[in-house]
Design a protein around this motif. Structure first.
Motif, PDB file in Angstrom:
ATOM      1  N   GLN A  17       0.838  -1.215   0.000  1.00 32.11           N
ATOM      2  CA  GLN A  17       0.000   0.000   0.000  1.00 32.11           C
ATOM      3  C   GLN A  17       0.865   1.254   0.000  1.00 32.11           C
ATOM      4  N   LEU A  18       1.933   1.239   0.768  1.00 32.33           N
ATOM      5  CA  LEU A  18       2.866   2.361   0.804  1.00 32.33           C
ATOM      6  C   LEU A  18       3.540   2.537  -0.552  1.00 32.33           C
ATOM      7  N   THR A  19       3.920   1.437  -1.163  1.00 30.32           N
ATOM      8  CA  THR A  19       4.536   1.448  -2.494  1.00 30.32           C
ATOM      9  C   THR A  19       3.564   2.040  -3.519  1.00 30.32           C
ATOM     10  N   ASP A  20       2.320   1.606  -3.467  1.00 26.56           N
ATOM     11  CA  ASP A  20       1.296   2.120  -4.391  1.00 26.56           C
ATOM     12  C   ASP A  20       1.151   3.638  -4.272  1.00 26.56           C
ATOM     13  N   LYS A  21       1.246   4.156  -3.050  1.00 27.65           N
ATOM     14  CA  LYS A  21       1.104   5.599  -2.834  1.00 27.65           C
ATOM     15  C   LYS A  21       2.268   6.381  -3.431  1.00 27.65           C
ATOM     16  N   MET A  22       3.421   5.762  -3.573  1.00 28.12           N
ATOM     17  CA  MET A  22       4.610   6.443  -4.097  1.00 28.12           C
ATOM     18  C   MET A  22       4.712   6.370  -5.622  1.00 28.12           C
ATOM     19  N   LYS A  23       3.929   5.504  -6.249  1.00 28.40           N
ATOM     20  CA  LYS A  23       4.035   5.256  -7.693  1.00 28.40           C
ATOM     21  C   LYS A  23       3.860   6.526  -8.525  1.00 28.40           C
ATOM     22  N   SER A  35       4.495  -0.394 -15.884  1.00 29.45           N
ATOM     23  CA  SER A  35       3.442  -1.373 -16.139  1.00 29.45           C
ATOM     24  C   SER A  35       3.152  -2.213 -14.899  1.00 29.45           C
ATOM     25  N   VAL A  36       4.134  -2.352 -14.063  1.00 32.56           N
ATOM     26  CA  VAL A  36       4.024  -3.103 -12.812  1.00 32.56           C
ATOM     27  C   VAL A  36       4.602  -2.199 -11.734  1.00 32.56           C
ATOM     28  N   PHE A  37       4.148  -2.303 -10.523  1.00 31.08           N
ATOM     29  CA  PHE A  37       4.768  -1.575  -9.421  1.00 31.08           C
ATOM     30  C   PHE A  37       4.554  -2.411  -8.169  1.00 31.08           C
ATOM     31  N   LYS A  38       5.302  -3.507  -8.112  1.00 25.36           N
ATOM     32  CA  LYS A  38       5.090  -4.520  -7.083  1.00 25.36           C
ATOM     33  C   LYS A  38       6.267  -4.554  -6.121  1.00 25.36           C
ATOM     34  N   ILE A  54      12.456  -0.190   0.150  1.00 27.85           N
ATOM     35  CA  ILE A  54      11.594  -1.143  -0.558  1.00 27.85           C
ATOM     36  C   ILE A  54      12.158  -1.436  -1.940  1.00 27.85           C
ATOM     37  N   LYS A  55      12.312  -2.719  -2.257  1.00 25.08           N
ATOM     38  CA  LYS A  55      12.685  -3.129  -3.615  1.00 25.08           C
ATOM     39  C   LYS A  55      11.391  -3.330  -4.377  1.00 25.08           C
ATOM     40  N   VAL A  56      11.272  -2.650  -5.526  1.00 29.00           N
ATOM     41  CA  VAL A  56      10.034  -2.648  -6.298  1.00 29.00           C
ATOM     42  C   VAL A  56      10.310  -3.104  -7.728  1.00 29.00           C
ATOM     43  N   GLN A  57       9.471  -3.996  -8.225  1.00 28.84           N
ATOM     44  CA  GLN A  57       9.538  -4.353  -9.643  1.00 28.84           C
ATOM     45  C   GLN A  57       8.706  -3.327 -10.388  1.00 28.84           C
ATOM     46  N   GLY A  58       9.375  -2.550 -11.274  1.00 26.29           N
ATOM     47  CA  GLY A  58       8.690  -1.476 -11.990  1.00 26.29           C
ATOM     48  C   GLY A  58       8.260  -1.866 -13.385  1.00 26.29           C
ATOM     49  N   ASP A  59       8.935  -2.784 -13.985  1.00 29.51           N
ATOM     50  CA  ASP A  59       8.639  -3.355 -15.295  1.00 29.51           C
ATOM     51  C   ASP A  59       9.164  -4.782 -15.233  1.00 29.51           C
ATOM     52  N   PRO A  60       8.873  -5.616 -16.228  1.00 28.79           N
ATOM     53  CA  PRO A  60       9.307  -7.015 -16.125  1.00 28.79           C
ATOM     54  C   PRO A  60      10.788  -7.208 -15.788  1.00 28.79           C
ATOM     55  N   ASN A  61      11.672  -6.374 -16.318  1.00 32.44           N
ATOM     56  CA  ASN A  61      13.102  -6.547 -16.062  1.00 32.44           C
ATOM     57  C   ASN A  61      13.745  -5.342 -15.389  1.00 32.44           C
ATOM     58  N   GLU A  62      12.949  -4.473 -14.785  1.00 30.33           N
ATOM     59  CA  GLU A  62      13.496  -3.279 -14.145  1.00 30.33           C
ATOM     60  C   GLU A  62      13.008  -3.174 -12.710  1.00 30.33           C
ATOM     61  N   PHE A  63      13.942  -2.869 -11.839  1.00 32.10           N
ATOM     62  CA  PHE A  63      13.618  -2.733 -10.430  1.00 32.10           C
ATOM     63  C   PHE A  63      14.038  -1.358  -9.940  1.00 32.10           C
ATOM     64  N   LEU A  64      13.380  -0.897  -8.906  1.00 32.64           N
ATOM     65  CA  LEU A  64      13.689   0.372  -8.265  1.00 32.64           C
ATOM     66  C   LEU A  64      13.885   0.108  -6.781  1.00 32.64           C
ATOM     67  N   TYR A  84      15.051   7.598  -4.095  1.00 34.18           N
ATOM     68  CA  TYR A  84      14.837   6.361  -4.834  1.00 34.18           C
ATOM     69  C   TYR A  84      15.963   6.180  -5.829  1.00 34.18           C
ATOM     70  N   GLN A  85      16.139   4.935  -6.275  1.00 36.03           N
ATOM     71  CA  GLN A  85      17.139   4.606  -7.282  1.00 36.03           C
ATOM     72  C   GLN A  85      16.460   3.787  -8.372  1.00 36.03           C
ATOM     73  N   ILE A  86      16.767   4.102  -9.630  1.00 27.54           N
ATOM     74  CA  ILE A  86      16.223   3.350 -10.762  1.00 27.54           C
ATOM     75  C   ILE A  86      17.336   2.497 -11.366  1.00 27.54           C
ATOM     76  N   GLY A  87      16.979   1.660 -12.330  1.00 26.94           N
ATOM     77  CA  GLY A  87      17.975   0.862 -13.040  1.00 26.94           C
ATOM     78  C   GLY A  87      18.548  -0.270 -12.218  1.00 26.94           C
ATOM     79  N   LYS A  88      17.822  -0.742 -11.249  1.00 32.62           N
ATOM     80  CA  LYS A  88      18.279  -1.848 -10.413  1.00 32.62           C
ATOM     81  C   LYS A  88      17.840  -3.180 -11.021  1.00 32.62           C
TER      82      LYS A  88
END
Length: 97
Positions: A17-23, A35-38, A54-64, A84-88
């Motif tokens: 829920q916290l992750t969803d609020k930051m999307k 496409s994903v924010f899990k 929080i480690k988040v899957q942002g797209d099939p092969n991209e994590f934040l 936050y950091q992208i490209g993980k």
């Protein structure tokens, strides 16, 4: 112990829920729609409140990696995205940032 980063924990509903609020804030900053924010896993650090990493899957092969600050309850403030950091990748460990 205060100040130390906890071990990685499996995601519970509160963290998703916290992750969803930051999307939307991250999408606006990155000018991108995910496409994903899990949430995949998280760690906590007790300070004058709690930093939640929080480690988040942002797209099939991209994590934040997100760092969200949750103030103490008596402060009556909402959690906020502090960095936050992208490209993980899925294998990148959550660390201080």
């Amino acid at each position: 112990m205060p100040g130390e980063l906890s071990d990685a924990k499996p995601v519970v509903p509160k963290i998703q829920q916290l992750t969803d609020k930051m999307k939307s804030e991250i999408e606006a900053k990155e000018n991108k729609t995910y496409s994903v924010f899990k949430a995949v896993e998280y760690k906590t650090q007790v300070v004058a409140g709690t930093n939640i990493f929080i480690k988040v899957q942002g797209d099939p092969n991209e994590f934040l990696h997100l760092r969200v600050f949750e103030p103490l309850p008596q402060e009556n403030r909402r959690p906020s995205l502090t960095s936050y950091q992208i490209g993980k990748t899925a294998s990148d460990p959550l660390n201080y940032f």
